[in-house]
Scaffold this active site. Structure first.
Site, PDB file in Angstrom:
ATOM      1  CG  HIS A   1      -3.527  -3.705   2.819  1.00  0.00           C
ATOM      2  ND1 HIS A   1      -2.673  -3.248   3.803  1.00  0.00           N
ATOM      3  CD2 HIS A   1      -4.051  -2.601   2.232  1.00  0.00           C
ATOM      4  CE1 HIS A   1      -2.687  -1.922   3.820  1.00  0.00           C
ATOM      5  NE2 HIS A   1      -3.508  -1.499   2.874  1.00  0.00           N
TER       6      HIS A   1
ATOM      7  CD  GLU B   1      -1.413  -6.545   5.023  1.00  0.00           C
ATOM      8  OE1 GLU B   1      -1.623  -5.392   5.435  1.00  0.00           O
ATOM      9  OE2 GLU B   1      -0.972  -6.793   3.891  1.00  0.00           O
TER      10      GLU B   1
ATOM     11  CB  CYS C   1      -0.963  -0.025   1.180  1.00  0.00           C
ATOM     12  SG  CYS C   1      -2.335   1.139   1.012  1.00  0.00           S
TER      13      CYS C   1
END
Length: 601
Positions: free
Chosen positions: A527, A529, A400
């Site tokens: 993102h 994750e 990001c």
């Protein structure tokens, strides 16, 4: 529908989220469909406007919901997909009730906390409990509800009262209350103290809820005498007292709970019709995962360069994703948090010790990650980290803001655009290589970004990140951003070696960048994750760890497939065999006489 309410006492942060997730993990291994709800008593509508220092990271769901980080625990443990309404806040409840009052739904009655707010809470829980959270569309059998904060907090009172009523609404055989409490062990005496738990249980009972299970959290294991004391003073049977001490990993918590008879108790208390006795292979994958983590020997050093490093929960999902990738590769994660401010030249002048310590930590790392964030503070330090990784061939992953910072650094130091910047930092810059997205900039802060799961389509075939994703034509990842790379600069950036290999479904926003000729210099606008799982690590994180240990090329050449053994460290990248990832760990564990996992599916 069966409900398990998880409450907490004595202190916040006692581990209710992991305990609630562990209940779900155990039940899921029994073949029961589980869903989860997290209740946060704050007045905010959602977690989107929180500072990470205030409440940890903001977790983003598929539907764009910005929610509490505990929902990330639920998704990772249970491998489910939750919705924004699985996170209930006081703000959402009051907003719902006030909207209904404005429409005249209450027929002129005086709107009060009881019954209108408490009824709204119960209705919300019942509605969300029946929503499917799995791809097969099956409705859940059990809903686990975690009540944030501690019993006695004034802001949590309406929720406690709602569940006091709710236990009669759904009948006793369908409702179970588990109270998580701290058992402190003062160093001066070393003796576990049960008085705080007794007081917490007394207060919970005074509010109309009687715990069916008491989960005692402690730093060290506590003996049966302490359990019996809690049983006597808290009016529960000894089998209703579960003790959870600090363990080698959170993945051992479900195993420890299961070993203390949680399944038998829930089966009887909630009439779940779980087949008993359990097979020998029960929770085998989970046990193998926990064993494998404990037997990791070799370490990989990763530096996380961010601006919220004083609170590790600020990057909870990033940390978990790194751990998942390390487990898959067979290495133990040694994660170092570096405050990005400390890498800046201004710090060298004001505090040279901090400056040199930060650079020492960065330089000795095997790989670097720059995660997301907002605001000007620390931007220069992040750019310094990007520049060092770019010029020294150090494996790098930007997420990001990490992508945007990498682009700005490249424009300044490679293209010679000294004033290149983001319009978030400098709206009047001559070279706005990162610009805001007008459709996501309404002037309000909450819920106005590009949020949730969206498509990313690969536009180049010879891409490292595309191979890591299995050479798919497109992928789906979760987003949380209000700024993007300026399309006007794409051509000149690519002409000088920075490749954009993926864009969004509308071909408007560049999603993935790679540096040509670098061992691993990857940055993503999304993102990754948020969608990493213990048994399914996120590909960008997997690539970072593989590159950091010098095994990426072999992994890509062999079709990106793992198997369970690993050879010695003195083998070169070309000789490395990923089909031997844990051989050394297995032999080490065997010599020490402890059980080992071997592998997991």
């Amino acid at each position: 529908m069966k409900y398990i309410l998880v409450t907490g006492g004595v202190i916040s942060g006692v581990g209710k989220g992991v305990i609630a997730s562990s209940f779900g993990t155990i039940l899921k291994h029994c073949g029961i469909h589980v869903t989860s709800i997290k209740i946060d008593p704050y007045i905010n509508i959602d977690a989107g406007t929180f500072s990470p220092y205030e409440h940890g990271e903001v977790y983003v769901l598929d539907d764009g919901g910005e929610v509490d980080l505990d929902l990330g625990n639920y998704e990772r443990f249970l491998d489910i997909t939750l919705h924004r309404d699985n996170n209930i806040t006081t703000g959402k409840i009051y907003q719902n009730v006030i909207s209904r009052e404005r429409r005249g739904d209450y027929l002129g009655k005086t709107v009060q906390v009881i019954p209108h707010i408490t009824d709204a809470i119960q209705e919300w829980v019942e509605r969300i409990a029946y929503q499917s959270v799995t791809e097969d569309g099956d409705k859940p059998d059990v809903c686990i509800v975690e009540l944030g904060g501690t019993i006695g907090d004034i802001e949590g009172m309406p929720f406690v009262e709602a569940f006091r009523q709710f236990q009669f609404r759904v009948k006793r055989e369908n409702f179970c209350c588990a109270h998580v409490s701290l058992i402190p062990q003062p160093r001066s005496t070393g003796e576990p103290k049960t008085k705080p738990t007794q007081s917490s249980i007394r207060e919970l009972r005074g509010l109309g809820l009687s715990p069916d299970l008491i989960v005692c959290r402690s730093e060290k294991p506590i003996g049966d005498s302490v359990k019996e004391k809690i049983s006597n003073f808290c009016h529960v049977g000894p089998d209703q007292v579960i003790t959870i001490h600090d363990l080698t990993s959170i993945y051992r918590v479900p195993l420890l709970m299961e070993s203390q008879g949680v399944i038998e108790f829930l089966n009887d208390r909630l009439q779940l019709n779980i087949g008993l006795p359990r097979p020998r292979c029960f929770m085998r994958k989970w046990r193998d995962l926990a064993d494998r983590i404990d037997h990791l020997r070799k370490e990989v050093n990763i530096a996380l360069v961010g601006k919220y490093t004083k609170l590790e929960d600020s990057y909870a999902s990033v940390t978990k994703a790194l751990q998942h990738a390390c487990i898959q590769v067979g290495y133990k994660l040694n994660l170092t948090y570096i405050e990005s401010n400390n890498l800046e030249r201004a710090t060298k002048t004001s505090n040279p010790v901090l400056y040199h310590e930060a650079w020492h930590l960065l330089c000795k790392s095997n790989g670097v990650i720059v995660p997301g964030g907002f605001g000007e503070r620390g931007m220069t330090g992040k750019m310094e980290a990007c520049k060092w990784c770019r010029t020294s061939d150090k494996p790098f992953l930007g997420i990001c803001l990490g992508l945007q910072v990498a682009i700005i650094e490249f424009a300044r130091n490679v293209l010679g655009m000294e004033t290149a910047n983001s319009t978030e930092i400098d709206p009047t810059t001559d070279h706005p290589v990162v610009i805001d997205m007008p459709e996501h900039n309404s002037g309000q802060m909450g819920g106005t970004m590009r949020l949730g799961k969206r498509y990313t389509r690969f536009i180049k075939d010879n891409s490292i990140i595309k191979q890591l994703y299995g050479n798919k034509e497109y992928i789906e990842e979760r987003h949380r951003h209000r700024y993007e790379i300026n399309p006007k600069y794409i051509k000149v950036l690519e002409e000088t070696g920075l490749r954009f290999v993926g864009h969004d479904e509308n071909r408007e926003c560049m999603e993935i960048a790679e540096l040509k000729g670098h061992s691993y210099y990857v940055a993503t606008q999304f993102h990754p994750e948020y969608m990493s799982r213990p048994l399914k690590p996120s590909p960008p994180f997997l690539g970072l760890i593989l590159a950091s240990v010098g095994k990426l090329n072999y992994f890509l050449n062999k079709g990106c497939k793992f198997s369970p053994h690993q050879v010695s460290d003195n083998e070169s990248d070309s000789e490395y065999h990923l089909d031997q990832i844990v051989k050394q760990q297995t032999s080490d564990a065997s010599r020490s006489g402890s059980a080992t996992s071997g592998t997991y599916d």
